[in-house]
Design an enzyme around this catalytic site. Sequence first.
Site, mmCIF file in Angstrom:
data_model
loop_
_atom_site.group_PDB
_atom_site.id
_atom_site.type_symbol
_atom_site.label_atom_id
_atom_site.label_comp_id
_atom_site.label_asym_id
_atom_site.label_seq_id
_atom_site.Cartn_x
_atom_site.Cartn_y
_atom_site.Cartn_z
ATOM 1 N N THR A 69 0.839 -1.203 0.000
ATOM 2 C CA THR A 69 0.000 0.000 0.000
ATOM 3 C C THR A 69 0.873 1.251 0.000
ATOM 4 O OG1 THR A 69 -1.720 -1.205 1.184
ATOM 5 C CG2 THR A 69 -1.836 1.208 1.248
ATOM 6 N N GLY A 204 6.282 -8.025 1.330
ATOM 7 C CA GLY A 204 6.810 -9.240 1.936
ATOM 8 C C GLY A 204 5.798 -10.339 2.167
ATOM 9 N N CYS A 329 -8.529 -6.707 1.356
ATOM 10 C CA CYS A 329 -8.632 -5.317 1.763
ATOM 11 C C CYS A 329 -10.043 -4.786 1.574
ATOM 12 C CB CYS A 329 -7.638 -4.479 0.977
ATOM 13 S SG CYS A 329 -6.059 -5.302 0.846
HETATM 14 C C1 LIG Z 1 -2.043 -6.224 -5.968
HETATM 15 C C2 LIG Z 1 -1.897 -5.729 -4.557
HETATM 16 N N1 LIG Z 1 -1.354 -4.526 -4.344
HETATM 17 C C3 LIG Z 1 -1.193 -4.032 -3.110
HETATM 18 C C4 LIG Z 1 -1.591 -4.740 -1.995
HETATM 19 C C5 LIG Z 1 -1.381 -4.147 -0.643
HETATM 20 O O1 LIG Z 1 -0.207 -4.676 -0.074
HETATM 21 P P1 LIG Z 1 0.062 -4.578 1.506
HETATM 22 O O2 LIG Z 1 -0.903 -5.521 2.157
HETATM 23 O O3 LIG Z 1 1.490 -5.002 1.669
HETATM 24 O O4 LIG Z 1 -0.148 -3.164 1.903
HETATM 25 C C6 LIG Z 1 -2.184 -6.005 -2.163
HETATM 26 C C7 LIG Z 1 -2.688 -6.771 -0.991
HETATM 27 O O5 LIG Z 1 -3.777 -7.310 -0.996
HETATM 28 C C8 LIG Z 1 -2.328 -6.518 -3.485
HETATM 29 O O6 LIG Z 1 -2.870 -7.718 -3.715
#
Ligand SMILES: Cc1ncc(COP(=O)(O)O)c(C=O)c1O
Length: 391
Positions: A69, A204, A329
Amino acid sequence: MAYLDHAATTPMLAEALDAYAAAARDVGNPSSLHAAGRYARRLVEESRERIAAALNARPSEVVFTSGGTESDNLAIKGIFWAQRAASLNRTRVIASAVEHHAVLDAVDWLGTHEGATVDLLAVDDTGAVDPGRLGGLIDRYRDEIAVVSVQWANNEVGTVQPIHELARLAAEAGIPFHTDAVQAVGQIPVDFAAGGAAAMTVTGHKLGGPVGVGALLLGRDVACTPLLHGGGQERDVRSGTLDTAGVAAFAVAVEMSVKSQQDYAVRVGALRDELIARVRHAVPDAVFNGAADDRLPGNAHFSFPRCEGDALLLLLDAQGIACSTGSACSAGVAQPSHVLLAMGADDDRARSSLRFTLGHTSTIEDVDALMAALPAAVERARRATAWKTAR
Ligand SMILES: Cc1ncc(COP(=O)(O)O)c(C=O)c1O
């Protein structure tokens, strides 16, 4: 439990856990000058080198962040601001309509708060972007585009995008291209230099490392205005004390997942194909979503007509099966998936979908457990949906 939600987060690799525990035992801020600090710094720099080598980048191009994110936000907003500062005309942002919310909402925010003009690239019925559409926008608005962002692979339906072609079109026009490779690394071959992107997001916890650490791979000549101001760490692009243990574990996970990618794709891809064949057999009217071939090896995605995805998910959960209606999310928010809608699905089909994602700990027993529970769960979810609609 049969865990079929590896795209949401996957268990840490034993080696990454060991690296984390070993580093977490030591004290030392990598920015400190004393021996403990220098030791931590060495660990961070070795980790940077390992990640760079695994993804074919230069060590100086690896900017550590708190995850996907943050990396997405940094790339989209940071590159937009730097481009606009260099040329006031550059206020247009292009992203695909099927991006993760970390990209889509950052782009949307620029539109609402920074006067950006946003173009979302449509996708076909498998979720793939047509490079011709990007080419058309570049021909039309070449000098106005600040940044283009298209994911390497989709987190919901697993479709792999034609990243090399898209990145080449942007690079030829001198436009920075960002790709979110969160779902791609360790699943399919990912090469930063050959991919041709100016910036690439990695995290990660999708590849066997810890949650809360990731990186933005950022080309050395790509200007990017920081979101966080402070101690000037990470090329002055991302201030904040580095999480030495997290970074060390992340590096181990990137290195191992990239090294084992081919074997992983064969083994997990075969399990996934078995799962797809058995779902089709057990629920003949299930609709398979996404690309047949250009697809992540661990992803299977279906719509189950006349079922609500949420109800089905909970029925399966009660049987010890963990899966998802889309990206973790946006789970909990009762909205149809923007990805399926962009692929041309109607509201009902979008709401009736489930994602099953396999990963490094998956076995045929997980598929067996799903298949033992799925047909009855679909029948029950259908009865519940029919009852609700009849009321
Ligand atoms: C394609 C994609 N981008 C970004 C994210 C967000 O990553 P993080 O959970 O490390 O913030 C996700 C997580 O679901 C994802 O699948």
